[in-house]
Design an enzyme around this catalytic site. Structure first.
Site, PDB file in Angstrom:
ATOM      1  N   THR A 163       0.539   8.738   0.015  1.00  0.00           N
ATOM      2  CA  THR A 163      -0.780   8.321   0.474  1.00  0.00           C
ATOM      3  C   THR A 163      -1.866   8.682  -0.539  1.00  0.00           C
ATOM      4  O   THR A 163      -1.992   9.860  -0.896  1.00  0.00           O
ATOM      5  CB  THR A 163      -1.097   9.058   1.796  1.00  0.00           C
ATOM      6  OG1 THR A 163      -0.012   8.881   2.670  1.00  0.00           O
ATOM      7  CG2 THR A 163      -2.367   8.534   2.413  1.00  0.00           C
ATOM      8  N   GLU A 164      -2.623   7.714  -0.991  1.00  0.00           N
ATOM      9  CA  GLU A 164      -3.736   7.933  -1.929  1.00  0.00           C
ATOM     10  C   GLU A 164      -3.303   8.767  -3.142  1.00  0.00           C
ATOM     11  O   GLU A 164      -4.090   9.553  -3.665  1.00  0.00           O
ATOM     12  CB  GLU A 164      -4.918   8.614  -1.219  1.00  0.00           C
ATOM     13  CG  GLU A 164      -5.352   7.932   0.077  1.00  0.00           C
ATOM     14  CD  GLU A 164      -6.164   6.671  -0.126  1.00  0.00           C
ATOM     15  OE1 GLU A 164      -6.769   6.522  -1.199  1.00  0.00           O
ATOM     16  OE2 GLU A 164      -6.168   5.806   0.769  1.00  0.00           O
ATOM     17  N   LEU A 165      -2.062   8.605  -3.549  1.00  0.00           N
ATOM     18  CA  LEU A 165      -1.490   9.309  -4.714  1.00  0.00           C
ATOM     19  C   LEU A 165      -1.549  10.834  -4.585  1.00  0.00           C
ATOM     20  O   LEU A 165      -1.599  11.541  -5.578  1.00  0.00           O
ATOM     21  CB  LEU A 165      -2.173   8.874  -6.017  1.00  0.00           C
ATOM     22  CG  LEU A 165      -2.071   7.400  -6.400  1.00  0.00           C
ATOM     23  CD1 LEU A 165      -2.633   7.200  -7.802  1.00  0.00           C
ATOM     24  CD2 LEU A 165      -0.635   6.911  -6.363  1.00  0.00           C
TER      25      LEU A 165
END
Lengths: 423, 462
Positions: free
Chosen positions: B145-147
């Site tokens: 998620t979101e890196l």
């Protein structure tokens, strides 16, 4: 820079937010080294703090020449903190024959210093006296607080030719939910038309002044109010809450403007679900009886408490014992009380229709009419500890940075601008 | 030869409707259908569909040289299935081209990697299944998620059998190092990492339509020449961004689509190729290890997780769902499972952030407090439903053995039943044989069998 200010209230004897704001602003401005302020109020009590400004009691300024003995004047005026020399100086500047007026043995008009039924007469008297003051005192600018003193401000401007700055703490549109008193409106409008510049306590009020009083937007500037830091003895007030329940507080005049009925309705909704909560309505006002009836008809009287009018320290005692502070004002020009609550570490819920919402970020904002949202916010703050803690700490931090000193500097810049424009 | 690795994130949360405290216990539907439908329709029209068409066309025109990777969260896929199935179809078409790779992530685009490892693994499995059923491929590369990435997370990812992961190339982690190489995790050296090239990625995602940018307007020619002018040894340029770059973050009128279409031509001129993450992971070797003790992400200047878990409101809400996780995973009803995924989306926490006062943060709420209040009310109702499944005063630790006991008992009963059947059949056989050839033996056996059963019963009665 010398400013002559006309006001109606000054602490410690105050009736509403106007006195608090007047005190804070003048105190903040006095931090500027070259600023001298003379503040006129109808009736000083003698215990006002005169360390940073000079207070003139309008009830001690003669408008009719009386042959008074120096010692007698001295003995009469010393108790209210005025010098006899000033009395004689004023007496030299009486400008017309007011002997038909009812005056006392010193040739002064008596003032109640409140908001009596014959308020219009007091306002008129105030501006008559202002004529004497304006001829006597030396000053660069005239600064009038709220509509009661606008006529005095105009009078002083006409006499001295100095620029007039108005400070709008409220308009009649706020007080009456739109149904303005034409007499009051006329005074307000006249004052604004004569003013060289108008300061408002919020953007909301600024819009009202521009839209409803037809003022040039360039002439109107917002100077948001601030709060005076709490003194140590107030901070030391212990939490005297005697019940384990959560306490949600409404504090203010119980009038149409403050929206007390929305508080009651929301309280009823919260109580349907949560039993461990009590509601306090602190203050008095013309809607109090109506509110007591409303509380009874919602069947929540056992959990709803009316305290009556609160003064000075009592206000902070109530705040310290509260878990949530609510201000559901229908129209609030600024509203200092949520800032005070936040200073005490009490999370605040304020209506979007209040001026302080413009500068507060760490407060919950709802529409005053949205009872569901109001109830929901109350419930959440008492139910979810993280929200309470967050608003408490962050809110306190935020409000500690809202200082009168900055507001005072802004006022000063306006003074400078107005004077520069004159030249 | 340099290669560009494009990766796009696609995610839409199920936004919650206004849920008041008096709805708790009364209303178990939490979603703002109107808003969700409106947003996914709008974004599908503006971004997903035209972008998919464009990418497909580019793949065809390039003769299979153009390649991109996607990660589409499970909840976004669910929304597309409900509201815009045509988007799913167009992704299927892209998948069929063979030049597109789908990455694994958490099903709900959740923050579970930061607080609930069991949930994290569970969601990744669920996401793999979803991708497999829709597109027929099993993801080989992971991206969180979101890196979001940290050493701890790299362990979890490696445990699940992944050897490659995409993450942020945050300056505070890399220091003087360049993101244009492959790295590996310092705790799991076999897990290779591709790091986002912040500069080039944000030229497209943030600055492309910024008039005040001194490089405005950005042309494909110029952009590729920048990439080509990186040092010879830097081989991989990772351009990771949100898919909404096309059409939503930069509207079509800014020329973003045409810019993109022109990229392969100029890239070919400079001898720059395009690769999928999985290809890079098989072809190249990491040059160094990186250590990330505290989680980083690709959001904001700080590149950390403070956008979701920065203030105590967010931390409280997140702690609550992490505490619930174990119990929820024991629940059977499908609706509870479904709501559980939807409630975990990181977006709900993002809406509560107080980092940027006055900015709207894509938030459907007026302010962070509303977001918190609404979420906590929903969560209160949800936990009522979860607790209704089990006695509330039982601790999770007690509950777990009880449930396994019940499960085991079921198995035991089944086994005993089987045994019983076996003996019954035996008995029947024997009866048949005894009828044909009467003998004393079986009777003796029966009485012997009965005795040990009776004996303890007698004891207990005393």
């Amino acid at each position: 820079m010398k400013a002559l200010m006309f006001g109606w209230e000054f602490p410690p004897h105050i009736l509403g937010g106007l006195g608090t704001a007047s005190y804070g602003l003048t105190k903040g401005m006095s931090l500027q080294s070259d600023m001298q302020i003379t503040f006129c109020i109808p009736k000083p009590w003698g215990d006002e703090d005169q360390s940073f400004l000079k207070i003139i009691g309008m009830n001690n300024v003669p408008i009719v020449w009386k042959d008074a003995n120096y010692d007698y004047v001295q003995s009469r005026l010393s108790e209210v903190g005025m010098k006899a020399e000033d009395y004689f100086k004023f007496r030299d500047h009486i400008y017309a024959d007011f002997s038909y007026r009812h005056v006392n043995d010193l040739g002064c008009i008596e003032f109640s210093g409140r908001y009596p039924d014959n308020l219009m007469e007091e306002i008129n008297n105030y501006s008559i006296v202002a004529g004497v003051v304006a001829r006597t005192e030396e000053y660069d600018i005239i600064h009038a607080h709220d509509w009661l003193t606008y006529p005095a401000g105009i009078h002083a401007k006409n006499v001295s030719g100095k620029p007039l700055v108005l400070h709008v703490h409220a308009t009649d549109y706020d007080r009456s939910r739109g149904k303005v008193n034409p007499q009051v409106y006329a005074i307000e409008k006249d004052g604004m038309d004569h003013a060289d510049h108008i300061m408002t306590v919020s953007e909301l009020t600024r819009r009202t002044v521009i839209d409803k009083y037809y003022q040039d937007p360039a002439k109107v500037t917002t100077v948001h109010n601030a709060v005076t830091p709490l003194s140590p003895d107030i901070l030391a007030i212990p939490d005297k809450k005697g019940v384990k329940d959560k306490v949600i507080t409404f504090l203010g005049r119980i009038t149409m403007q403050k929206g007390p009925e929305y508080f009651v309705e929301a309280a009823a909704k919260v109580l349907q679900r949560s039993k461990h909560v009590r509601f306090v309505m602190a203050g008095s006002g013309d809607m109090m009886d109506q509110m007591i009836r409303l509380v009874a008809s919602r069947n929540i009287s056992d959990r709803f408490h009316f305290t009556g009018f609160m003064r000075g320290k009592q206000v902070y005692e109530v705040l310290k014992a509260s878990d949530v502070y609510v201000m559901p004002s229908v129209s609030e020009p600024f509203g200092i009380s949520p800032l005070e609550a936040m200073q005490c570490g009490v999370p605040s819920i304020i209506s979007k229709q209040s001026g302080c919402a413009e500068i507060l970020y760490y407060a919950v904002k709802v529409d005053y009419w949205d009872i569901d949202a109001l109830a929901d916010s109350m419930y959440s703050i008492i139910t979810y500890p993280a929200l309470h803690e967050f608003l408490k700490t962050e809110g306190k931090k935020e409000v500690d940075n809202i200082k009168w000193e900055y507001a005072g500097q802004k006022v000063r810049r306006i003074y400078d601008m107005v004077l520069a424009n004159r030249k | 030869m340099k290669t560009i690795c494009f990766y796009f994130q696609i995610h839409q949360p199920f936004r919650l409707k206004r849920y008041r405290f008096f709805d708790i216990g009364n209303d178990h539907y939490y979603y703002d259908d109107f808003q969700n439908e409106e947003i996914i329709h709008r974004i599908a029209e503006q971004s997903y569909l035209p972008a998919n068409r464009m990418i497909l066309e580019m793949i065809k025109n390039s003769g299979g040289k153009f390649k991109v990777a996607y990660s589409i969260s499970g909840v976004a896929l669910e929304q597309m299935e409900i509201y815009t199935p045509e988007v799913i179809d167009s992704f299927k078409e892209l998948a069929a081209s063979g030049n597109v790779e789908f990455l694994a992530e958490t099903y709900a685009h959740s923050l579970s990697s930061l607080g609930d490892p069991d949930e994290f693994k569970h969601q990744v499995k669920k996401q793999e299944e979803k991708i497999k059923t829709l597109f027929g491929v099993k993801p080989k590369v992971f991206r969180n998620t979101e890196l979001i990435y940290s050493d701890e997370i790299s362990e979890l990812v490696y445990e699940m059998g992944y050897h490659g992961m995409l993450t942020e190339g945050a300056k505070h982690i890399l220091g003087w190092k360049s993101p244009n190489y492959m790295y590996s995790s310092c705790v799991e050296p076999k897990l290779s990492l591709l790091l986002k090239n912040d500069l080039f990625s944000e030229d497209l995602s943030d600055r492309f339509s910024d008039y005040s940018w001194n490089e405005y307007p950005l042309t494909a020619d110029k952009f590729i020449s920048w990439i080509a002018s990186t040092p010879e040894s830097e081989q991989i340029i990772n351009l990771f961004m949100n898919y909404e770059v096309f059409g939503t973050l930069h509207s079509a009128s800014t020329g973003i689509f045409d810019f993109f279409k022109a990229l392969p031509r100029f890239a070919a001129e400079k001898n720059i190729g395009f690769s999928l993450p999985s290809e890079i992971f098989t072809l190249m070797k990491p040059v160094d290890m990186i250590s990330v003790p505290y989680p980083m992400s690709w959001v904001d200047e700080e590149r950390d997780t403070s956008s979701w878990l920065g203030n105590i409101l967010q931390q409280e809400a997140f702690r609550k769902i992490c505490e619930m996780g174990e119990r929820v995973r024991m629940c059977e009803p499908r609706r509870i499972r479904q709501d559980w995924y939807y409630l975990q989306s990181s977006d709900h926490f993002y809406y509560m952030n107080t980092k940027h006062p006055g900015k709207d943060n894509f938030s459907p709420y007026d302010n962070p407090y509303e977001a918190f209040i609404n979420y906590m009310n929903v969560l209160a109702d949800f936990s009522l439903r979860v607790n209704a499944q089990f006695p509330e005063n039982l601790e999770d630790e007690e509950l777990n053995p009880l449930i396994t006991q019940i499960k085991n008992q079921g198995e035991e009963i089944e086994n005993l039943q089987k045994e019983l059947d076996k003996y019954k059949r035996k008995a029947e056989k024997l009866e048949k044989t005894t009828k044909a050839e009467p003998s004393v033996k079986p009777k003796a056996v029966k009485s012997e069998e009965a005795k040990p059963v009776k004996a303890p019963a007698k004891k207990s009665s005393k």
